[in-house]
Design a protein around this motif. Structure first.
Motif, PDB file in Angstrom:
ATOM      1  N   TYR A  56       0.706  -1.251  -0.062  1.00  0.00           N
ATOM      2  CA  TYR A  56      -0.201   0.060   0.094  1.00  0.00           C
ATOM      3  C   TYR A  56       0.847   1.238   0.017  1.00  0.00           C
ATOM      4  O   TYR A  56       0.322   2.557  -0.380  1.00  0.00           O
ATOM      5  CB  TYR A  56      -0.794   0.108   1.242  1.00  0.00           C
ATOM      6  N   VAL A  57       2.046   1.235   0.527  1.00  0.00           N
ATOM      7  CA  VAL A  57       2.831   2.446   0.683  1.00  0.00           C
ATOM      8  C   VAL A  57       2.817   3.258  -0.654  1.00  0.00           C
ATOM      9  O   VAL A  57       2.829   4.389  -0.328  1.00  0.00           O
ATOM     10  CB  VAL A  57       4.439   1.976   0.993  1.00  0.00           C
ATOM     11  N   ARG A  89      -0.776   5.118  -0.965  1.00  0.00           N
ATOM     12  CA  ARG A  89      -1.428   5.158   0.459  1.00  0.00           C
ATOM     13  C   ARG A  89      -2.900   5.766   0.065  1.00  0.00           C
ATOM     14  O   ARG A  89      -3.897   5.378   1.100  1.00  0.00           O
ATOM     15  CB  ARG A  89      -0.441   5.847   1.345  1.00  0.00           C
ATOM     16  N   GLU A  90      -3.024   6.724  -0.500  1.00  0.00           N
ATOM     17  CA  GLU A  90      -4.205   7.538  -0.535  1.00  0.00           C
ATOM     18  C   GLU A  90      -5.317   6.550  -0.958  1.00  0.00           C
ATOM     19  O   GLU A  90      -6.558   6.630  -0.360  1.00  0.00           O
ATOM     20  CB  GLU A  90      -4.117   8.544  -1.709  1.00  0.00           C
ATOM     21  N   SER A  95      -5.808   5.641   8.584  1.00  0.00           N
ATOM     22  CA  SER A  95      -5.378   7.051   8.008  1.00  0.00           C
ATOM     23  C   SER A  95      -4.563   7.732   8.815  1.00  0.00           C
ATOM     24  O   SER A  95      -3.519   8.244   8.399  1.00  0.00           O
ATOM     25  CB  SER A  95      -6.672   7.861   7.975  1.00  0.00           C
ATOM     26  N   THR A 121      -0.920   5.571   8.935  1.00  0.00           N
ATOM     27  CA  THR A 121      -0.164   5.221   7.881  1.00  0.00           C
ATOM     28  C   THR A 121       0.875   6.314   7.742  1.00  0.00           C
ATOM     29  O   THR A 121       1.570   6.083   6.594  1.00  0.00           O
ATOM     30  CB  THR A 121      -0.961   4.851   6.945  1.00  0.00           C
ATOM     31  N   ASP A 122       0.794   7.374   8.211  1.00  0.00           N
ATOM     32  CA  ASP A 122       1.748   8.482   8.194  1.00  0.00           C
ATOM     33  C   ASP A 122       2.554   8.957   9.566  1.00  0.00           C
ATOM     34  O   ASP A 122       1.738   8.972  10.469  1.00  0.00           O
ATOM     35  CB  ASP A 122       0.934   9.696   7.500  1.00  0.00           C
ATOM     36  N   VAL A 158       6.059   7.858   5.147  1.00  0.00           N
ATOM     37  CA  VAL A 158       4.927   7.008   4.637  1.00  0.00           C
ATOM     38  C   VAL A 158       5.949   5.731   4.401  1.00  0.00           C
ATOM     39  O   VAL A 158       6.498   5.784   3.028  1.00  0.00           O
ATOM     40  CB  VAL A 158       4.010   7.318   3.733  1.00  0.00           C
ATOM     41  N   THR A 201      -1.773  -0.632  12.207  1.00  0.00           N
ATOM     42  CA  THR A 201      -2.543  -0.780  10.806  1.00  0.00           C
ATOM     43  C   THR A 201      -1.883  -2.253  10.292  1.00  0.00           C
ATOM     44  O   THR A 201      -3.144  -3.002  10.008  1.00  0.00           O
ATOM     45  CB  THR A 201      -1.833   0.242   9.671  1.00  0.00           C
TER      46      THR A 201
END
Length: 302
Positions: free
Chosen positions: A70-71, A74-75, A95, A98-99, A139, A278
């Motif tokens: 997913y990196v 990410r969005e 949300s 992940t940052d 991220v 996550t």
């Protein structure tokens, strides 16, 4: 858009998706340890890639496990999480977590966090002339795109500057942190927590060996290999882990799992490196009863 699938109530209550990615379609080996324990509890387990075309409403629960691709998206991943009706951990946690800017909030809440310099895309950064530092993206996962630099060396200063510039050029926020040398001897402590009887409690811990031996080498894959073995955590580590969990927005009682990663700082007191909410590896194979504890947590959430 998929057609709505009708699922009998008895089946829906016992059907759980373990969310992965298409590069690990049958789940990570460690995650597979929970499957027999869930089946013993009457739960049907379905490994599903997070971006697969499935009706997520057909599952009683979707548990995020190994969606480690997913990196770069990410969005898209965060938007997907928001659309899953029953997701663990919850979409707003995904949300937030992940940052790694979440470390700023935890530090403001009084959690001892490894000191971090944040370098935005386009922002100038001059490497210090002394000290060892880690450069990594805000991220990221699996220690990819991360490197260790001894800035006494002119070559390492050049490599560190190039690493920062490379991440910036990709539009990524950069983190620069002092290298905590205790990781080379004591290692990193990862503490795992699951809910039990309405309380979010400690399950087990592992020692993780040092992973960064030098500058970033652009290793491809989903993660770098780790050296893992069981560990009994110190009281100070448990205390900081609980302090970090208490600062999670919305409260830790909404979580199905958590991993708290700590390394001793220069004063030998543990500092938070990451709070993994996550898609952390749970190291179920390192502690007796861990797969059963996780299975019981999932079953109770149903």
């Amino acid at each position: 858009m998929l057609n709505e699938v009708s699922v009998p109530a008895t089946r829906e209550r016992s059907r759980v998706a373990l969310v992965t990615c298409d590069r690990i379609p049958e789940l990570d080996a460690d995650d597979r340890l929970v499957v027999p324990a869930l089946r013993e509890r009457g739960v049907e387990v379905v490994p599903v890639a997070w971006d697969a075309a499935v009706d997520w409403a057909s599952f009683a629960l979707a548990v995020i496990r190994s969606p480690w691709d997913y990196v770069a998206r990410r969005e898209e991943f965060v938007a997907w999480a928001a659309k899953v009706p029953r997701l663990a951990n919850p979409a707003d946690v995904v949300s937030w977590n992940t940052d790694k800017r979440y470390l700023r909030e935890l530090a403001a809440a009084g959690v001892p966090v490894v000191p971090t310099t944040w370098v935005e895309p386009g922002e100038a950064w001059e490497p210090p002339l002394v000290g060892e530092f880690v450069v990594k993206p805000a991220v990221g996962a699996g220690s990819l795109d991360s490197g260790r630099y001894n800035l006494v060396k002119a070559e390492h200063r050049e490599l560190a500057a190039a690493h920062v510039a490379r991440l910036q050029a990709a539009g990524r926020l950069v983190m620069v942190q002092p290298y905590l040398v205790a990781v080379d001897t004591y290692g990193e402590t990862a503490l795992l927590f699951f809910p039990d009887d309405g309380q979010f409690v400690f399950s087990h811990a592992v020692r993780k060996g040092a992973m960064l031996t030098g500058p970033d080498e652009n290793v491809e894959g989903l993660y770098k290999e780790e050296s893992i073995r069981p560990r009994t955590p110190l009281d100070a580590e448990l205390e900081i882990a609980r302090k970090a969990l208490a600062a999670v927005p919305g409260g830790a009682d909404r979580l199905l799992y958590a991993r708290v990663d700590l390394i001793p700082g220069p004063d030998d007191l543990p500092v938070l490196v990451e709070l993994e909410l996550t898609e952390p590896s749970l190291f179920l194979g390192t502690a007796a009863g861990a797969p059963e504890r996780f299975a019981e947590a999932i079953t109770s959430r149903l």
